[in-house]
Every structure is written in structure tokens, then in C-alpha cells.
Motif scaffolding. Structure first.
Motif, PDB file in Angstrom:
ATOM      1  N   ALA A   1      -3.989   1.314  -3.647  1.00  0.00           N
ATOM      2  CA  ALA A   1      -3.390   0.304  -3.781  1.00  0.00           C
ATOM      3  C   ALA A   1      -3.659  -0.663  -4.845  1.00  0.00           C
ATOM      4  O   ALA A   1      -3.727  -1.871  -4.826  1.00  0.00           O
ATOM      5  CB  ALA A   1      -3.052  -0.541  -2.616  1.00  0.00           C
TER       6      ALA A   1
ATOM      7  N   GLU B   1      -7.047   0.849  10.984  1.00  0.00           N
ATOM      8  CA  GLU B   1      -8.009   1.184  12.004  1.00  0.00           C
ATOM      9  C   GLU B   1      -9.090   0.591  11.814  1.00  0.00           C
ATOM     10  O   GLU B   1      -9.948   0.027  12.885  1.00  0.00           O
ATOM     11  CB  GLU B   1      -8.216   2.800  11.761  1.00  0.00           C
TER      12      GLU B   1
ATOM     13  N   THR C   1      -2.009   7.339   4.021  1.00  0.00           N
ATOM     14  CA  THR C   1      -3.282   7.333   4.598  1.00  0.00           C
ATOM     15  C   THR C   1      -4.182   5.878   4.440  1.00  0.00           C
ATOM     16  O   THR C   1      -4.862   5.644   5.397  1.00  0.00           O
ATOM     17  CB  THR C   1      -3.895   8.498   3.978  1.00  0.00           C
ATOM     18  N   THR C   2      -3.917   5.451   3.400  1.00  0.00           N
ATOM     19  CA  THR C   2      -4.768   4.267   3.218  1.00  0.00           C
ATOM     20  C   THR C   2      -4.209   3.136   3.899  1.00  0.00           C
ATOM     21  O   THR C   2      -5.127   2.489   4.617  1.00  0.00           O
ATOM     22  CB  THR C   2      -4.558   3.541   1.507  1.00  0.00           C
ATOM     23  N   ALA C   3      -2.955   2.932   4.288  1.00  0.00           N
ATOM     24  CA  ALA C   3      -2.358   1.793   5.162  1.00  0.00           C
ATOM     25  C   ALA C   3      -2.939   2.101   6.611  1.00  0.00           C
ATOM     26  O   ALA C   3      -3.461   1.245   7.013  1.00  0.00           O
ATOM     27  CB  ALA C   3      -1.039   1.824   5.082  1.00  0.00           C
ATOM     28  N   VAL C   4      -2.863   3.343   6.939  1.00  0.00           N
ATOM     29  CA  VAL C   4      -3.233   3.746   8.411  1.00  0.00           C
ATOM     30  C   VAL C   4      -4.828   3.412   8.443  1.00  0.00           C
ATOM     31  O   VAL C   4      -5.343   2.916   9.450  1.00  0.00           O
ATOM     32  CB  VAL C   4      -2.696   5.203   8.939  1.00  0.00           C
ATOM     33  N   GLY C   5      -5.432   3.683   7.359  1.00  0.00           N
ATOM     34  CA  GLY C   5      -6.936   3.758   7.637  1.00  0.00           C
ATOM     35  C   GLY C   5      -7.342   2.318   7.704  1.00  0.00           C
ATOM     36  O   GLY C   5      -8.381   1.644   8.259  1.00  0.00           O
ATOM     37  N   ALA C   6      -6.776   1.349   6.975  1.00  0.00           N
ATOM     38  CA  ALA C   6      -6.872  -0.110   6.720  1.00  0.00           C
ATOM     39  C   ALA C   6      -6.526  -0.540   8.174  1.00  0.00           C
ATOM     40  O   ALA C   6      -7.346  -1.645   8.749  1.00  0.00           O
ATOM     41  CB  ALA C   6      -6.123  -0.688   5.666  1.00  0.00           C
TER      42      ALA C   6
ATOM     43  N   ILE D   1       0.880  -1.246  -0.087  1.00  0.00           N
ATOM     44  CA  ILE D   1      -0.044   0.012   0.097  1.00  0.00           C
ATOM     45  C   ILE D   1       0.815   1.226   0.030  1.00  0.00           C
ATOM     46  O   ILE D   1       1.504   1.581   1.002  1.00  0.00           O
ATOM     47  CB  ILE D   1      -0.960   0.014   1.253  1.00  0.00           C
ATOM     48  N   PRO D   2       1.014   1.907  -1.133  1.00  0.00           N
ATOM     49  CA  PRO D   2       1.959   3.070  -1.284  1.00  0.00           C
ATOM     50  C   PRO D   2       1.471   4.184  -0.417  1.00  0.00           C
ATOM     51  O   PRO D   2       2.348   5.002  -0.091  1.00  0.00           O
ATOM     52  CB  PRO D   2       2.016   3.154  -2.793  1.00  0.00           C
ATOM     53  N   GLU D   3       0.215   4.386  -0.387  1.00  0.00           N
ATOM     54  CA  GLU D   3      -0.356   5.590   0.284  1.00  0.00           C
ATOM     55  C   GLU D   3      -0.341   5.466   1.848  1.00  0.00           C
ATOM     56  O   GLU D   3      -1.242   4.591   2.005  1.00  0.00           O
ATOM     57  CB  GLU D   3      -1.752   6.027  -0.495  1.00  0.00           C
TER      58      GLU D   3
ATOM     59  N   ILE E   1      -6.111  -4.587   8.477  1.00  0.00           N
ATOM     60  CA  ILE E   1      -4.388  -4.794   8.405  1.00  0.00           C
ATOM     61  C   ILE E   1      -4.222  -4.824   9.863  1.00  0.00           C
ATOM     62  O   ILE E   1      -4.616  -4.189  10.468  1.00  0.00           O
ATOM     63  CB  ILE E   1      -3.733  -3.473   7.646  1.00  0.00           C
TER      64      ILE E   1
ATOM     65  N   TYR F   1     -13.602   3.673   5.543  1.00  0.00           N
ATOM     66  CA  TYR F   1     -13.466   3.690   7.194  1.00  0.00           C
ATOM     67  C   TYR F   1     -14.629   4.136   7.967  1.00  0.00           C
ATOM     68  O   TYR F   1     -15.042   3.585   9.069  1.00  0.00           O
ATOM     69  CB  TYR F   1     -12.270   5.216   7.310  1.00  0.00           C
TER      70      TYR F   1
END
Lengths: 522, 306
Positions: B254, A230, A223-228, A219-221, A234, B157
Motif C-alpha cells: 500500500a 492480525e 492479504t496485507t490488510a488482513v495481516g495488518a 490497502i488494495p491487497e 488495523i 507479521y
């Protein structure tokens, strides 16, 4: 559809749902910012993805988080002469392919690594090692070219894995997508650009890992990784941007782990003897006084960095504090003594001497996190001091071009003025870091610093001998770096990782050594 | 029609050859040394030279290009410098992801854009028209990274309707496709509206209306078909864009598509990978334009190409 069929169908769906739920609790999903190009470390030694390789491949020795040696594929070792170590190997270990792990396998690995006709990348990380020899089935001798104090550290490097060279020699570059190692996990599926799935190795020598399925999502972004993370898609985000750390840490279901990575970042001066500004020690010294690295570390980088107080990461063996304090008045005094005067250029006050302005470029490669903000902050601090500074951002390919031009002598004085550089050796012992960047023979000596006295001290430090003597030599070498103002210190990088609270056994590690097999999920 | 199709297909060939030459030149003259990227910073100068020779990068430019074309003619796209695997096996999964994204995106785009445009045109000057035109103005102006992150925050989210990243489930494609389709759809709605307005003012529409034909029949059968040319053109161009890689949407969600793959290829100076990618994109673009042209002559039989 009659009622019975419907009932059967419902039962089937419910069972399937239960099964999925059960398997999910035994799956660990990790978000990664970049993707390996090859799962054979022979071809991909990018530091950022080494912890993924470690799930499949293993070294002879690992480092614990507090930098102690842990016997891994080697159970014990002894030095038998100046250039040879004898390793006793763990017995009963097999590669995923079924090939046995023994002295012959280790020798095959070193033969492949040092094969002159091949372009493998691992050997670059252990340039002082020359090869290995079988003593008996589970005993192997590994040799260095000369006396080599960081021999064992070389074996712990995160870039060095004893891969299944026998298999790799058979299947060639296919080993990159069908890798075999001794590690706790085996490759199950690799969906390029998206994810890698691994399953627990049922024959792992350390016992079958508790987590059955280990998944890496690319996941390059951030924000996306952190959201996932939460929402629970992930379980671990391997690298969290500093501005997210505090917010995530406040959530009950997430824990933040940090570790100093022993990676010092500095703006290095161009030490080519013909450089119009930086061949003068007074100018270099003055600039180091003008940069306030506390502001950079605390305000811009937050948890991601601590101010650098020497020329090595503070947790490396051989680090000595040689701080460059922020004192612009002292810097101005030094320049005045050297004949510089403040003059007016447009609206700016700029130092001048014999018609020459204190004007230069900061060159920084774009692959370091938040380097642009750091460069702008340094630019502003230097402008306040009286230096006209422009910023030049380059990508990885140009970075290596500059490195190669300097090595081959094509472009020395013209390569850059000040260069943003992180020493990337990542060993417990700081010697290799100092060697690569500052020794006259250093392989990444972009700096073009050439000081026989430094070379002498460093060689003493890198030679086997009593620890106090080696440390004293390292201290003298770093004293010289400080005296000659070889670089302007900035910060040392911290790794910030976010983990869901139901994951047990996670520990941030200075060298990013992962220990996947220790993790469990509640 | 038959000769036209053959002619049109033959035209694609010189375009592709031109593209291969450009793709080759950019890497030949561009900065950055692929050999260094392959071997890393610890490689010795001798090793660097040997690898350069092995890859044929020490040959004159035209020799390199001729060899590249020769391999291409045999369907050999080469070996990726970085992953050392055949380029075809690196590109295939990314191409698949991109085609899936493109199909869903264009479906969404058409579903959003065409009905909205018709609705606005047939209510010209009314509240519906004004509202849709204001909303589509936002859609045209909002950058993809903003829309993407907004969709992520709300639908992934907060509401948890869709996965945040990757190709995990069948519905993973929805958010990245919607990110692009909101932008494209807004453009398309405005285009449909203006094309419809132009046609609705024509004499034959007045005739159709005065014949007493139902309003729907006039609007959809007579007007829409004639207004479709610019709409189809725009749809074709948009499809070409998504097929060329939607880097922003791919990065936020992604999505393992061509755009990100090629961007990484450029960063690492992976010439064989990027050249192959550029050729594939050019090919797909040519095919899409080809179909757009065919659809033209079907929509309006008076159009015949020489």
C-alpha cells in the motif's frame, strides 16, 4: 552530554512514548480497499467508499441494520400531498464550517444537487425528486415529480448526504478536499494514496464521539490488510475476502461480522428481439435449468454469498421467492420440445437446431469480487449441459460504454449475449432495483427487456398506496421476470467484515451504513 | 564537455514531445468514454453531451492535441477528470513517495549487487562464487509479488520489525524497497561479476599485479572502474523503472506511489492524470539516462561524444 541532560532527554522520550500509547488506544484504524477521489459526495458517489463519506456527511433519515427508519437530521416527517413530504429538522446542528444546518441549508443542498449546469452525481440516485422549499427555519418541504412510493427510501440512500452546499458554492471543487458536513468526524489530514485521518467533532449534535481519531488506510491487497489486522496495526477490515473469514474468525482477538447486502447477481440474457438465441424463451429457460447456483454460492464464494432465490435480495422489501431449480434434464427436455438436438462439435456434445449451435459469450465486468471464478464455473456447467460458452472480461469503462450504446440505440443486439450484472440500488424497498434494470424506461436497462405488462405492475408497485396492494403488484412483476426467464439467478452478496475484539459497538449493515459515532475501544 | 551537455539536454525535448503525442493518441483511440466515467451510470444523454462539449472532447483530434500542448507549455497539466482537482496537486504526493522509494531501492540494489558481484568475480569458480550465483539466480527469477508477500509474512507479521502498509513510519520504505532491490540486486550482481571477469583478464591488470600492487588496489582501483560502465548502465535503467512506478510492490505494501495512481487513472480513463504521469515518467527517465551518460564520460575519459 552530561548526566542531567541525558536524564531530561530520557524523561522526555518516556513521556512521548506514553502519550503515543495513550492516543493510540483512542484511535480507530480502518483498512479500506479503495480510496475516495473526492470527499464531496457531489462528485464521488462510488458505493464502495460511501461509508467513509458518512463519517463527515449525514442524511435526513438512516436505516437501521434491520431496515427500520431512524430519524437523523430530520426528527420527523409527514406526507402532505401526493408529491410532497414535510420534514421537521433537528435543531442546534451546525456544519463543520460553522454554517447553520436549517431549512435553507437543505434547500441549498437540493438546489446544488439539481443544478443543471453542474455535473454532480448525487441527483442520479434520486431521479424522482425535483427540489425543496423552506417552510420555516426548521421545516422543509421536499417534492417529487409525481407520486413516489419510495420517497423516504430515497432519503436513506447511502449516496445521499446533506452536504454544506452554502460552503461548497463558495469554495467550489475545493470542497472535495476541505469538506464540511454535520457528521461526527471532521477531516484532519488526507495523504493521497495512503490514508485519511479524521478527528471527533467536538460540537456533534449526538454528543462527542468516544473515538477521538478515526483513520482510514487504503490497502488494495487483501492479504496485507488482513495481516495488518492480525498484528494490530488495523482495527477493522471493511471487506474481508471469503477464504480468510473462517481462519480470522477462529482467532480470539478478531470477530467476523456479516450482513446480506441485498445485492442480487445474475447472468442476464440479451433480450433484443433480433438476438439469434435468446429471443427464444425455450433457450433461456433451458439455460436457467442448467446452472447450479448452490455450487457457485457454497463452493466458490463461501460466506461471501448465498444462492439467489428470486430477482431481488431476500432482505429487500418486496422480495418474493421465484426460484430457478437446477434440473439439466428438464432443460434438455425443453430444448428437445423446441426442436433442438444434441450433436457433436469436436469432442463436445452441443445442442443444435437448423445448423445453429447453442454457442454464445458470457460477458462480465471485472470489478465484481471473484467474478472470474464464477464465470468459469458457469462455463463448465453449461459445457456439461451442451452449450459452447466463451468468457469475455471487460473493465469499468467498457461496461459503461456498452450501457451507453444500448441507451442511445447504437448497439443493441450486438452488445453481449449474457451479461453478469448486480443490481446496485441498495434501498430497503426493492422497487427501484426492478425499475432500473427491467422497466422499459429503466436507466440501467442493459437487458433491453421491454414488457408492457411488467411496466404496468411495476408502476403500480412504485405508486403510493396500501402496502398489500403494492406488494401484490411487486409479486406479479417478479412472476413475469421468472416466467420470461429474464436472467439466470446466481447469488446475493454478503459483506464480510473483520473487527478486533476490543472494538465495541460494531454491527455489519446490509446497506453498509456505518454509525462511526457508536464505536468505542476497550 | 559543455557543448555535449547542452546537446544532450536539447535531445530530451523531441523525446518528450513524441511521448505527449503517444500518450494523447492512446486515450483518443482507446476504448472507454471518459465522460461516462465522470458522470456515472445515472447521467442523462443530454448531460453527457453537455459535459463532452465542456471538456472539448467533441473537437477534432488535432484541435484537442494542440490545446493539450498549449496548456502543457504553460505548465498547466489540466484538471483530473475524476477528482476534479489540478493534476499537479494529485500527482505531487505520489511523485514524492515514488522518488523516496526509488532512492532507497537503488541504494539497496547497489549495496547488494556490486559487492556480491565483485566477491563472486574475485573468487571465480570457488564456493563463494557458486553460492552467490545460485542465490542470485533465485533473486532474478522470483516474481515481485511472491518476494513481497514473503517479506511481509516474515518481517512484518512474524518478527514485527516493519509496518505492513502505507508510509506510517520512517522504516515503512524498507520492505517495498527490499522487494524490488532483491530482484534488481541479483541482476546487478550477475552483471558486475561478468564485467569484472572480463576486465580481470586484461593485460593492464596483469601488469598492475606484476608491479606488485596490493590485490585490493588492483581489484577496486583498476578493475572496478573499468568494469563500471555496464554496471552504471543497468543501475540507470533500473532507477528509471522504479521511477516509472513499481505497481506490484506499491500494491502489496500500500505504498502511495505513481504506479498505483496511474493504474487507477487508466481504469477510470482519467486522461489528464495519465498523460501528465506518462510525461513526468518520461522526463525522469530522460534525466536518469542523461546522468548515466555524464557518468560514462567521467568514468572513462576516452569516451567523448560527437
Amino acid at each position: 552530554m552530561d548526566a542531567r541532560t541525558l536524564k531530561r532527554l530520557l524523561i522526555a522520550v518516556a513521556t512521548l512514548a506514553l502519550l503515543t500509547a495513550a492516543s493510540a488506544s483512542n484511535t480507530l484504524a480502518v483498512a479500506w480497499h479503495s480510496e475516495p477521489v473526492s470527499l464531496d459526495p457531489h462528485y464521488d458517489t462510488s458505493g464502495s467508499i460511501m461509508p467513509i463519506q458518512r463519517a463527515i456527511h449525514e442524511p435526513l433519515i438512516k436505516l437501521s441494520a434491520d431496515m427500520e427508519y431512524i430519524p437523523w437530521l430530520a426528527e420527523s416527517w409527514e406526507q402532505i400531498d401526493e408529491t410532497t413530504y414535510r420534514f421537521s429538522l433537528r435543531q442546534g446542528v451546525t456544519y463543520h464550517s460553522g454554517n447553520p444546518f436549517n431549512a435553507e441549508a437543505v434547500v441549498a443542498f437540493f438546489d446544488r444537487t439539481f443544478d443543471e449546469a453542474d455535473t454532480g452525481r448525487q441527483r442520479g440516485w434520486i431521479p424522482d425528486i425535483i427540489g425543496a422549499q423552506v417552510v420555516d427555519e426548521y421545516t422543509v418541504d421536499i417534492m417529487s415529480a409525481g407520486p413516489h412510493a419510495t420517497f423516504l427510501d430515497d432519503m436513506t440512500r447511502i449516496h445521499i448526504h446533506i452536504t454544506d452546499a452554502v460552503l461548497a458554492n463558495e469554495i467550489g471543487e475545493r470542497h472535495g478536499s476541505e469538506p464540511s458536513g454535520t457528521g461526527p468526524y471532521m477531516l484532519d489530514e488526507w495523504r493521497r494514496g495512503e490514508m485519511i485521518r479524521m478527528t471527533a467533532n467536538p460540537d456533534y449534535w449526538g454528543g462527542v464521539p468516544a473515538i477521538e481519531t478515526l483513520e482510514f488506510y487504503f490497502i488494495p491487497e487483501a492479504t496485507t490488510a488482513v495481516g495488518a489486522l492480525e498484528v494490530g496495526e488495523i482495527d477493522i477490515v471493511w471487506e474481508v475476502p471469503p477464504h480468510e473469514a473462517a481462519r480470522l474468525g477462529a482467532l480470539p482477538e478478531i470477530e467476523i461480522h456479516t450482513a446480506s447486502t441485498a445485492r442480487p447477481m445474475m447472468y442476464h440474457f440479451n433480450h433484443h428481439p433480433d438476438h439469434p438465441l435468446f429471443s427464444d424463451l425455450a433457450v433461456r429457460k433451458a439455460i436457467t435449468y442448467a446452472i447450479d447456483n448452490d455450487v457457485i454460492a457454497d463452493v466458490i464464494l463461501g460466506d461471501m454469498a448465498d444462492p439467489l432465490r428470486g430477482f431481488l435480495g431476500s432482505n429487500t422489501w418486496g422480495f418474493f421467492e421465484f426460484d430457478q431449480p437446477f434440473d439439466p434434464e428438464r432443460g434438455a427436455e425443453i430444448l428437445r420440445e423446441a426442436g433442438w438436438e444434441l450433436g457433436q462439435v469436436g469432442q463436445y456434445d452441443v445442442w443444435m437446431k437448423d445448423g445453429q449451435r447453442l454457442q454464445f459469450t458470457l460477458t462480465h465486468p471485472n470489478f465484481w469480487p471473484r467474478q472470474a471464478e464464477v464465470a468459469e464455473q458457469v462455463q463448465a456447467q453449461l459445457a456439461a449441459f451442451g452449450a459452447l460458452v466463451s468468457i469475455n472480461t471487460i473493465d469499468r469503462a467498457l461496461h459503461w460504454d456498452i450501457l451507453n450504446h444500448i441507451r442511445t440505440g447504437v448497439e443493441g443486439v450486438a452488445a453481449f449475449d449474457m451479461y453478469f450484472l448486480g443490481n446496485g440500488q441498495r434501498t430497503r424497498d426493492g422497487g427501484p432495483n426492478l425499475q432500473d434494470t427491467y422497466a422499459s424506461w429503466g436507466i440501467t436497462n442493459l437487458v433491453q427487456w421491454n414488457n408492457p405488462e411488467f411496466d404496468e405492475y411495476l408502476s403500480q408497485g412504485l405508486s403510493p398506496g396500501p402496502e398489500e396492494e403494492r406488494l401484490a403488484a411487486y409479486r406479479e412483476a417478479q412472476r413475469l421476470l421468472h416466467e420470461h426467464a429474464v436472467a439466470a439467478q446466481l447469488y446475493e452478496v454478503n459483506l464480510i467484515q473483520a473487527v478486533r475484539s476490543d472494538v465495541v459497538g460494531f454491527e455489519a449493515h446490509p446497506m453498509e451504513e456505518p454509525f462511526w459515532e457508536r464505536l468505542t475501544k476497550q | 564537455m559543455g557543448t555535449y551537455v547542452v546537446k544532450r539536454v536539447l535531445q530530451i525535448i523531441p523525446v518528450l514531445i513524441g511521448i505527449t503525442f503517444l500518450a494523447f493518441l492512446v486515450f483518443y483511440f482507446g476504448p472507454g468514454d471518459p465522460v461516462l466515467m465522470i458522470l456515472g451510470e445515472h447521467a442523462s444523454p443530454e448531460l453527457i453531451e453537455r459535459e463532452r462539449t465542456r471538456l472539448g472532447l467533441d473537437q477534432p483530434m488535432l484541435v484537442q492535441y494542440a490545446r493539450f500542448l498549449g496548456n502543457l507549455a504553460q505548465g498547466d497539466l489540466g484538471i483530473s477528470y475524476r477528482s476534479r482537482e489540478p493534476v499537479t496537486s494529485v500527482i505531487a504526493p505520489a511523485l514524492r513517495a515514488t522518488v523516496i522509494l526509488a532512492i532507497v531501492t537503488m541504494l539497496f540494489t547497489a549495496l547488494i549487487g556490486i559487492p556480491t558481484g565483485i566477491l563472486a568475480a574475485t573468487n571465480r569458480g570457488g564456493v563463494v562464487d557458486q553460492v552467490t550465483m545460485s542465490v542470485t539466480m533465485v533473486g532474478v527469477s522470483a516474481p515481485a509479488f511472491f518476494v513481497g508477500i514473503l517479506l511481509l509474512l516474515v518481517f512484518s507479521y512474524q518478527l514485527r520489525w516493519f509496518p505492513a502498509s502505507g508510509m506510517r513510519d520512517w522504516n515503512s520504505v524498507v520492505l517495498p524497497a527490499l522487494t524490488i532491490a532483491l530482484h534488481f540486486g541479483a541482476m546487478l550482481a550477475r552483471m558486475t561479476r561478468s564485467a569484472m571477469l572480463e576486465v580481470l583478464g586484461e593485460d593492464y591488470i596483469r601488469t598492475a599485479k606484476s608491479k606488485g600492487l596490493a590485490r585490493r588496489v588492483v581489484e577496486y582501483k583498476h578493475a572496478l572502474r573499468n568494469a563500471a560502465l555496464p554496471v552504471v548502465t543497468l543501475l540507470g535503467l533500473q532507477a528509471g523503472h522504479v521511477l516509472g512506478g513499481a505497481v506490484v510492490a506499491e500494491t502489496i505494501f500500500a505504498w502511495p506511489g505513481l504506479g498505483r495512481l496511474l493504474l487507477n487513472g487508466i481504469i477510470w480513463r482519467d486522461a489528464p492524470l495519465v498523460q501528465a504521469g506518462v510525461i513526468i515518467i518520461a522526463f525522469m527517465f530522460s534525466v536518469v539516462t542523461f546522468f548515466v551518460d555524464i557518468v560514462y564520460s567521467w568514468l572513462n575519459p576516452t569516451i567523448r561524444y560527437g
